[in-house]
Design a protein around this motif. Structure first.
Motif, PDB file in Angstrom:
ATOM      1  N   TYR A 121       0.837  -1.198   0.000  1.00 44.30           N
ATOM      2  CA  TYR A 121       0.000   0.000   0.000  1.00 44.30           C
ATOM      3  C   TYR A 121       0.871   1.246   0.000  1.00 44.30           C
ATOM      4  O   TYR A 121       0.648   2.178  -0.789  1.00 44.30           O
ATOM      5  N   ALA A 122       1.894   1.256   0.869  1.00 44.05           N
ATOM      6  CA  ALA A 122       2.768   2.431   0.953  1.00 44.05           C
ATOM      7  C   ALA A 122       3.471   2.651  -0.393  1.00 44.05           C
ATOM      8  O   ALA A 122       3.683   3.784  -0.811  1.00 44.05           O
ATOM      9  N   ASP A 123       3.816   1.565  -1.086  1.00 45.55           N
ATOM     10  CA  ASP A 123       4.521   1.718  -2.357  1.00 45.55           C
ATOM     11  C   ASP A 123       3.581   2.088  -3.493  1.00 45.55           C
ATOM     12  O   ASP A 123       3.720   3.123  -4.114  1.00 45.55           O
ATOM     13  N   MET A 126       0.304   4.953  -2.143  1.00 45.65           N
ATOM     14  CA  MET A 126       0.692   6.263  -1.636  1.00 45.65           C
ATOM     15  C   MET A 126       1.694   6.955  -2.529  1.00 45.65           C
ATOM     16  O   MET A 126       1.726   8.179  -2.604  1.00 45.65           O
ATOM     17  N   LYS A 127       2.555   6.181  -3.194  1.00 47.03           N
ATOM     18  CA  LYS A 127       3.585   6.863  -3.969  1.00 47.03           C
ATOM     19  C   LYS A 127       3.077   7.293  -5.332  1.00 47.03           C
ATOM     20  O   LYS A 127       3.773   7.972  -6.063  1.00 47.03           O
ATOM     21  N   ASN A 128       1.882   6.929  -5.701  1.00 47.84           N
ATOM     22  CA  ASN A 128       1.324   7.408  -6.947  1.00 47.84           C
ATOM     23  C   ASN A 128       0.837   8.837  -6.716  1.00 47.84           C
ATOM     24  O   ASN A 128      -0.097   9.052  -5.955  1.00 47.84           O
ATOM     25  N   TYR A 131      -2.905   9.674  -6.900  1.00 48.75           N
ATOM     26  CA  TYR A 131      -3.906   9.061  -6.029  1.00 48.75           C
ATOM     27  C   TYR A 131      -4.347  10.082  -5.000  1.00 48.75           C
ATOM     28  O   TYR A 131      -3.519  10.702  -4.320  1.00 48.75           O
TER      29      TYR A 131
ATOM     30  N   ARG B  62       2.279  11.430   1.971  1.00 53.82           N
ATOM     31  CA  ARG B  62       2.422  10.077   1.451  1.00 53.82           C
ATOM     32  C   ARG B  62       3.631   9.364   2.020  1.00 53.82           C
ATOM     33  O   ARG B  62       3.632   8.158   2.227  1.00 53.82           O
ATOM     34  N   GLU B  65       3.450   7.041   5.306  1.00 55.40           N
ATOM     35  CA  GLU B  65       3.045   5.639   5.241  1.00 55.40           C
ATOM     36  C   GLU B  65       4.240   4.761   4.888  1.00 55.40           C
ATOM     37  O   GLU B  65       4.436   3.689   5.463  1.00 55.40           O
ATOM     38  N   ASP B  66       5.035   5.225   3.943  1.00 53.53           N
ATOM     39  CA  ASP B  66       6.231   4.472   3.570  1.00 53.53           C
ATOM     40  C   ASP B  66       7.158   4.368   4.772  1.00 53.53           C
ATOM     41  O   ASP B  66       7.698   3.306   5.083  1.00 53.53           O
ATOM     42  N   ALA B  69       5.653   1.918   7.262  1.00 52.84           N
ATOM     43  CA  ALA B  69       5.689   0.536   6.778  1.00 52.84           C
ATOM     44  C   ALA B  69       7.102  -0.022   6.855  1.00 52.84           C
ATOM     45  O   ALA B  69       7.316  -1.134   7.331  1.00 52.84           O
ATOM     46  N   LYS B  70       8.092   0.768   6.390  1.00 53.12           N
ATOM     47  CA  LYS B  70       9.449   0.218   6.346  1.00 53.12           C
ATOM     48  C   LYS B  70      10.079   0.143   7.719  1.00 53.12           C
ATOM     49  O   LYS B  70      10.854  -0.740   8.012  1.00 53.12           O
TER      50      LYS B  70
END
Lengths: 154, 192, 146
Positions: A121-123, A126-128, A131, B62, B65-66, B69-70
């Motif tokens: 999801y984060a990749d 969110m990175k789009n 979106y 954004r 979240e990354d 998560a990481k």
């Protein structure tokens, strides 16, 4: 019961099973932003029913995060729900997004699965940059990677 | 989580769980964004600063979240001092491989400064000589937006701004971060 | 022409034959004091010599695979050495004594400094180089090698 053998370069004589029935993602406000069935095993609901399910769960989670059967001062809210037909795991991120994974009753390592779904999801979501946050997820990349993670050979 | 274990977590995420990219590419890309903004906005550096902050804000929303998560962070930070520590040792380490120093805490523990002894975004940069850039432009202002956006997603409303920059001729590059309030939604997490 | 100490005239020329940066140095070797000793007329001549050597450079640039073209032109007693970058920017050195190796090393340093200038997002190709740091570093490189 479905059995999948995970192909890997290491020698594995055991088959690794991963039977996930469905994945739901709720945004901060409790709205459903993603719903996908992967394996049969759950009753099929209409899309409206899923929205109601999401909203209800959001409320229940809120209540359970404020009360606790023991004397703990802080509660994380509902995390695992087990029934005889399925087990559901809920992971709430620090940003308020909830990931619900429905799997077969004896599925183990669901927290690893949830973590991986969060990473995807984060990749891919969110990175789009196009979106819109908190809106329904319509990402082909996310769908593709999620499917190949949950159902590796199909 | 102690400070040293945070440093170790940051190091570990940087080494093992991050894809790397050529540093010059980052520097040149960021540089061309700033230079183009300066051209498009006709040298209105206050507006350039604002736009950089806005872009950073969108990134921060954004990026958090990354980051979560990481780095596998599950618990909320106990207080703002913890937040500062995590930002410096895990956040900046993961994304820019730098660890800015935390200094200048205010007495109410709601404000602190980050001191950058290196800034990969500003390598090789010299501000233009038109008399205004040196006093008006905050070159790395996108970073302020990133922090503001990221912390807003975890229920903190902060204000971040630069107070000095070596590109401007100051001795240090310092960003001041100021907690305005915790954003409580309808269901507060703790029982206050 | 200067006596025993040599003087150098250095210029960076852009793609449109426009000068981007120029400097004069005197040699620090053999007791030289680093101050260029050009007579007034010689200083004007330096610019003409550099300019006219551009034609020779154009002739020679496709013959060699190297960026350092060594000595491209000679006028009376002055030599012109050139280093040509991939972006068609020319570093020219007008000097009155032949010396290959120090000039090559000097040009290598200049090239490094020029690349760093290009990295500055506010600098565009063919813009004049007005940075103080660049100036100081060129003079330091000249002191080191010439």
């Amino acid at each position: 019961m479905f059995l999948f053998r995970l192909r890997s370069s290491r020698v594995f004589s055991l088959a690794v099973t991963m039977v996930v029935y469905a994945v739901l993602i709720l945004n901060k406000a409790g709205g459903l932003i993603y719903q996908r069935d992967f394996n049969p095993g759950l009753q099929k609901l209409s899309s409206n029913d899923y929205l109601i399910l999401a909203g209800t769960f959001h409320g229940v989670h809120a209540i359970t995060s404020q009360i606790s059967p023991t004397n703990e001062t802080s509660s994380s809210g509902l995390e695992v729900l087990e029934s005889e037909n399925f087990v559901m795991r809920c992971f709430q991120t620090l940003t308020g997004t909830k990931f619900l994974i429905f799997a077969e009753p004896r599925q183990q390592n669901l927290d690893v699965v949830v973590r991986r779904v969060y990473e995807l999801y984060a990749d891919y979501v969110m990175k789009n940059p196009f979106y819109q946050i908190e809106m329904p997820i319509r990402s082909e990349g996310f769908d593709r990677h999620l499917t190949s993670y949950i159902k590796p050979h199909q | 989580m102690s400070s040293t274990s945070r440093a170790r977590l940051g190091e570990e995420v940087w080494k093992l769980r991050t894809d790397k990219i050529n540093a010059e590419l980052v520097t040149l890309t960021y540089g061309s964004v700033v230079a183009q903004l300066c051209k498009d906005l006709d040298g209105d550096y206050a507006e350039v600063n604002k736009q950089l902050d806005k872009m950073g804000y969108n990134i921060g929303l954004r990026l958090i979240e990354d980051f979560l998560a990481k780095s596998n962070m599950q618990q909320k930070c106990a207080n703002f001092r913890d937040t500062a520590d995590v930002i410096s040792k895990v956040g900046f380490k993961m994304f820019l491989n730098i660890t800015p120093t935390i200094v200048n805490w205010s007495s109410d523990n709601k404000q602190f400064s980050l001191l950058f002894d290196e800034n990969p975004l500003a390598d090789f940069v010299e501000l233009p000589d038109d008399g205004k850039a040196q006093s008006d432009l905050w070159y790395s202002n996108m970073l302020c937006g990133v922090i503001r956006g990221a912390l807003e997603m975890v229920q903190m409303s902060v204000d971040a701004h630069f107070v000095s920059d070596v590109l401007r001729g100051n001795d240090t590059t310092e960003m001041r971060i100021n907690l305005i309030r915790y954003i409580e939604d309808e269901m507060p997490q703790d029982d206050e | 022409m200067a006596g025993s100490s040599t003087s150098y005239y250095f210029v960076i020329i852009g793609t449109k034959d426009n000068p981007l940066y120029e400097a004069e140095f005197g040699s620090f070797k053999q007791g030289g004091d680093g101050i260029p000793k050009f007579r007034e007329e010689q200083r004007h001549m330096n610019q003409f010599i550099a300019h006219s050597s551009l034609d020779c450079i154009e002739d020679q640039q496709w013959a060699s695979k190297e960026m350092y073209l060594k000595t491209v032109d000679k006028f009376n007693n002055t030599w012109v050495s050139c280093f040509l970058t991939g972006g068609n920017i020319k570093f020219l050195l007008v000097h009155d004594t032949r010396s290959d190796e120090p000039i090559r090393q000097f040009f290598a340093d200049v090239y490094d400094l020029y690349c760093k200038t290009l990295m500055n997002p506010f600098y565009e190709v063919n813009m004049a180089i007005r940075s103080q740091t660049f100036d100081q570093k060129i003079k330091a490189a000249a002191k080191k090698y010439l």
